[in-house]
Design an enzyme around this catalytic site. Structure first.
Site, PDB file in Angstrom:
ATOM      1  N   LYS A 158       0.197  -1.556  -0.286  1.00 56.33           N
ATOM      2  CA  LYS A 158      -0.294   0.166   0.308  1.00 56.33           C
ATOM      3  C   LYS A 158       0.727   1.412   0.172  1.00 56.33           C
ATOM      4  CE  LYS A 158      -4.329  -1.104   1.896  1.00 56.33           C
ATOM      5  NZ  LYS A 158      -5.511  -2.013   2.951  1.00 56.33           N
ATOM      6  N   LYS A 238      -7.132 -10.613  -7.727  1.00 55.08           N
ATOM      7  CA  LYS A 238      -8.352 -10.787  -6.701  1.00 55.08           C
ATOM      8  C   LYS A 238      -9.385 -10.155  -7.214  1.00 55.08           C
ATOM      9  CE  LYS A 238      -7.498  -8.992  -2.471  1.00 55.08           C
ATOM     10  NZ  LYS A 238      -7.633  -9.314  -1.302  1.00 55.08           N
ATOM     11  N   LYS A 241     -11.931  -3.856  -3.846  1.00 56.12           N
ATOM     12  CA  LYS A 241     -12.400  -3.033  -3.668  1.00 56.12           C
ATOM     13  C   LYS A 241     -11.857  -1.358  -4.033  1.00 56.12           C
ATOM     14  CE  LYS A 241     -14.272  -3.876   0.478  1.00 56.12           C
ATOM     15  NZ  LYS A 241     -14.972  -3.484   1.873  1.00 56.12           N
TER      16      LYS A 241
HETATM   17  P1  TYM Z   1     -10.773  -6.807   4.365  1.00 57.28           P
HETATM   18  O1  TYM Z   1     -11.865  -5.513   4.858  1.00 57.28           O
HETATM   19  O2  TYM Z   1     -10.337  -5.893   2.906  1.00 57.28           O
HETATM   20  O3  TYM Z   1     -11.418  -7.858   4.091  1.00 57.28           O
HETATM   21  C1  TYM Z   1     -12.552  -8.677   4.776  1.00 57.28           C
HETATM   22  C2  TYM Z   1     -12.678  -9.889   4.398  1.00 57.28           C
HETATM   23  O4  TYM Z   1     -12.816 -10.235   2.577  1.00 57.28           O
HETATM   24  C3  TYM Z   1     -11.357 -11.128   2.394  1.00 57.28           C
HETATM   25  N1  TYM Z   1     -11.849 -11.098   1.188  1.00 57.28           N
HETATM   26  C4  TYM Z   1     -11.565 -11.663  -0.501  1.00 57.28           C
HETATM   27  N2  TYM Z   1     -12.717 -12.941  -0.256  1.00 57.28           N
HETATM   28  C5  TYM Z   1     -12.387 -12.946  -1.544  1.00 57.28           C
HETATM   29  N3  TYM Z   1     -12.011 -12.550  -2.343  1.00 57.28           N
HETATM   30  C6  TYM Z   1     -11.607 -11.592  -2.275  1.00 57.28           C
HETATM   31  N4  TYM Z   1     -11.964 -10.979  -3.759  1.00 57.28           N
HETATM   32  C7  TYM Z   1     -11.180 -11.032  -1.766  1.00 57.28           C
HETATM   33  N5  TYM Z   1     -10.707  -9.565  -0.542  1.00 57.28           N
HETATM   34  C8  TYM Z   1     -10.788  -9.470   0.489  1.00 57.28           C
HETATM   35  C9  TYM Z   1     -10.428 -10.683   3.246  1.00 57.28           C
HETATM   36  O5  TYM Z   1      -9.858 -11.648   3.218  1.00 57.28           O
HETATM   37  C10 TYM Z   1     -11.587 -10.929   4.998  1.00 57.28           C
HETATM   38  O6  TYM Z   1     -11.466 -11.447   5.004  1.00 57.28           O
HETATM   39  N6  TYM Z   1      -7.276  -6.238   7.824  1.00 57.28           N
HETATM   40  C11 TYM Z   1      -8.819  -7.071   7.374  1.00 57.28           C
HETATM   41  C12 TYM Z   1      -9.493  -6.844   8.319  1.00 57.28           C
HETATM   42  C13 TYM Z   1      -9.586  -7.228   9.835  1.00 57.28           C
HETATM   43  C14 TYM Z   1      -9.983  -8.285  10.583  1.00 57.28           C
HETATM   44  C15 TYM Z   1      -9.499  -8.361  11.941  1.00 57.28           C
HETATM   45  C16 TYM Z   1     -10.604  -9.305  10.107  1.00 57.28           C
HETATM   46  C17 TYM Z   1      -9.347  -6.564  10.501  1.00 57.28           C
HETATM   47  N7  TYM Z   1      -9.164  -6.556  12.018  1.00 57.28           N
HETATM   48  C18 TYM Z   1      -9.406  -8.937  13.028  1.00 57.28           C
HETATM   49  C19 TYM Z   1     -10.264 -10.796  11.138  1.00 57.28           C
HETATM   50  C20 TYM Z   1      -9.927 -10.115  11.966  1.00 57.28           C
HETATM   51  C21 TYM Z   1      -8.996  -6.434   6.480  1.00 57.28           C
HETATM   52  O7  TYM Z   1      -8.457  -5.488   6.010  1.00 57.28           O
HETATM   53  O8  TYM Z   1      -9.513  -6.944   5.737  1.00 57.28           O
END
Ligand code: TYM
Length: 372
Positions: A158, A238, A241
């Site tokens: 990032k 992948k 967003k």
């Molecule tokens: P974030 O907001 O990027 O994504 C949320 C969840 O979605 C999954 N994900 C996907 N799954 C399938 N296909 C895709 N293309 C795809 N893109 C994203 C991510 O793996 C995630 O599970 N840091 C984390 C959020 C977080 C968190 C936590 C998660 C903060 N604290 C504690 C678990 C436990 C994040 O940025 O997710």
């Protein structure tokens, strides 16, 4: 001359001792040992608890739904204690417009509920409304070495695209560990991209348990395969967003017509008929994967059933399946978003329920550290 030599020898030894100490500490924090018998006895007291989070950075896409959110919905039946957090503090590690962020928090709440998160069963809450997350992040940050943090990919990835990146972007995996440990979570359902962050949370739990007192269980990841749902414009990446091109993903608020256009314009190849070959035909494999995840059918069975269709016809079929999933969610989201007061009430209730548990755990943590 002799004095200089002795001085150099002393300095050299001091540096060596420092290095050994540093390595020892790093080893202490990184060692991937399994739980001891004492740990296990203590952990038996921790009730099974699921924690997961998602950033409020716009409407979730089909990949988020199929590989993450849908799993959380299913898990609600198996676990009595489950938290889903809208991790707004994570989202401000990159610049956000305040009004948009405020709106996106409600959009995410509505979306999670429309996807099937039952806010009476699951504790659905906004991360920043429970201040203990940042308090624990500070304590854990004091146990985390810079070399350990520098191994994590989020900064490298990032910081390339963000102008003048802030320290938060570097340290946010510590906040993620705090999210998990604050509730003594035992299971964390996430996509593969988050495994490395989960390993950090386990290492920090181990370090804390060893240095202070055995408090934290070592949460197990439950991995969703993020590699399956790919970008519609470039299947090498992948679905995401953060991709600036909205045609690269199916958002859960896309209209039926927009879904049809996006699938029609998705990148495939020049071979007319259907076959499943993720290496050679990644665009077509992506369509089959989405179809497979939605209908719970194996890709080979899909090829068998729809193999007589050409790509244009198959794209129309996939559009039907996707719309069968996306449009009911879209409709329910629109309904929920028309009553913002209700959404605020849901999040306030989540905050109260999460705070109650976090407060008890935080007292125990501060006691162990000597802060109480
Ligand atoms: P974030 O907001 O990027 O994504 C949320 C969840 O979605 C999954 N994900 C996907 N799954 C399938 N296909 C895709 N293309 C795809 N893109 C994203 C991510 O793996 C995630 O599970 N840091 C984390 C959020 C977080 C968190 C936590 C998660 C903060 N604290 C504690 C678990 C436990 C994040 O940025 O997710």
């Amino acid at each position: 001359m002799r004095d200089d030599f002795i001085m150099a020898l002393i300095m050299n030894n001091i540096l060596k001792v420092k290095r050994v100490f540093r390595c020892g500490r790093r080893y202490l924090l990184q060692r991937n040992e399994s739980a001891t018998a004492e740990d296990l006895t203590k952990f038996a007291e921790c009730p099974p608890c699921v924690f997961s989070g998602i950033q409020p950075t716009g409407v979730p896409h089909l990949g988020n739904y199929l590989c993450a959110i849908r799993k959380w919905v299913d898990m609600q039946q198996q676990y009595d204690r489950m938290f889903v957090s809208i991790v707004d503090l994570h989202s401000i590690t990159v610049p956000q417009d305040p009004a948009t962020l405020r709106e996106n928090i409600l959009v995410m709440a509505a979306c999670l509920m429309a996807c099937g998160i039952d806010h009476e069963k699951t504790i659905l809450f906004q991360q920043s409304t429970v201040a203990y997350h940042t308090e624990l992040a500070w304590i854990l940050g004091c146990l985390c070495t810079l070399p350990r943090l520098s191994k994590l990919p989020q900064w490298k990835e990032k910081s390339k695209v963000v102008k003048d990146p802030g320290v938060g972007l570097y340290t946010y995996p510590i906040l993620q560990s705090a999210d998990i440990l604050l509730y003594k979570a035992t299971v964390v359902p996430v996509g593969e991209d988050q495994i490395i962050h989960l390993e950090l949370s386990q290492d920090l739990a181990r370090a804390f348990n060893r240095i202070y007192s055995i408090i934290f269980p070592y949460a197990k990841p439950l991995i969703g395969d993020v590699s399956k749902v790919r970008c519609l414009k470039d299947p090498a990446c992948k679905m995401s967003k953060s991709n600036p091109n909205p045609m690269s993903r199916i958002d859960l608020q896309d209209s039926a017509d927009l879904v049809a256009t996006k699938i029609k314009k998705s990148v495939t190849d020049s071979i007319r008929l259907l076959s499943y070959d993720p290496q050679e035909r990644p665009g077509v494999a992506n369509l089959i994967n989405m179809h497979s995840l939605i209908t719970n059918t194996r890709p080979e069975d899909i090829v068998q059933e729809f193999g007589n269709l050409n790509k244009v016809q198959y794209k129309e079929k996939v559009t039907e399946f996707i719309n069968g999933t996306v449009q009911p969610i879209n409709k329910e989201m629109t309904r929920l978003l028309s009553d913002k007061h209700y959404l605020h009430t849901v999040l306030d209730t989540g905050m109260n329920r999460a705070s109650e548990i976090a407060e008890v755990n935080m007292k125990e943590i501060k006691q162990a550290v000597g802060l109480r």
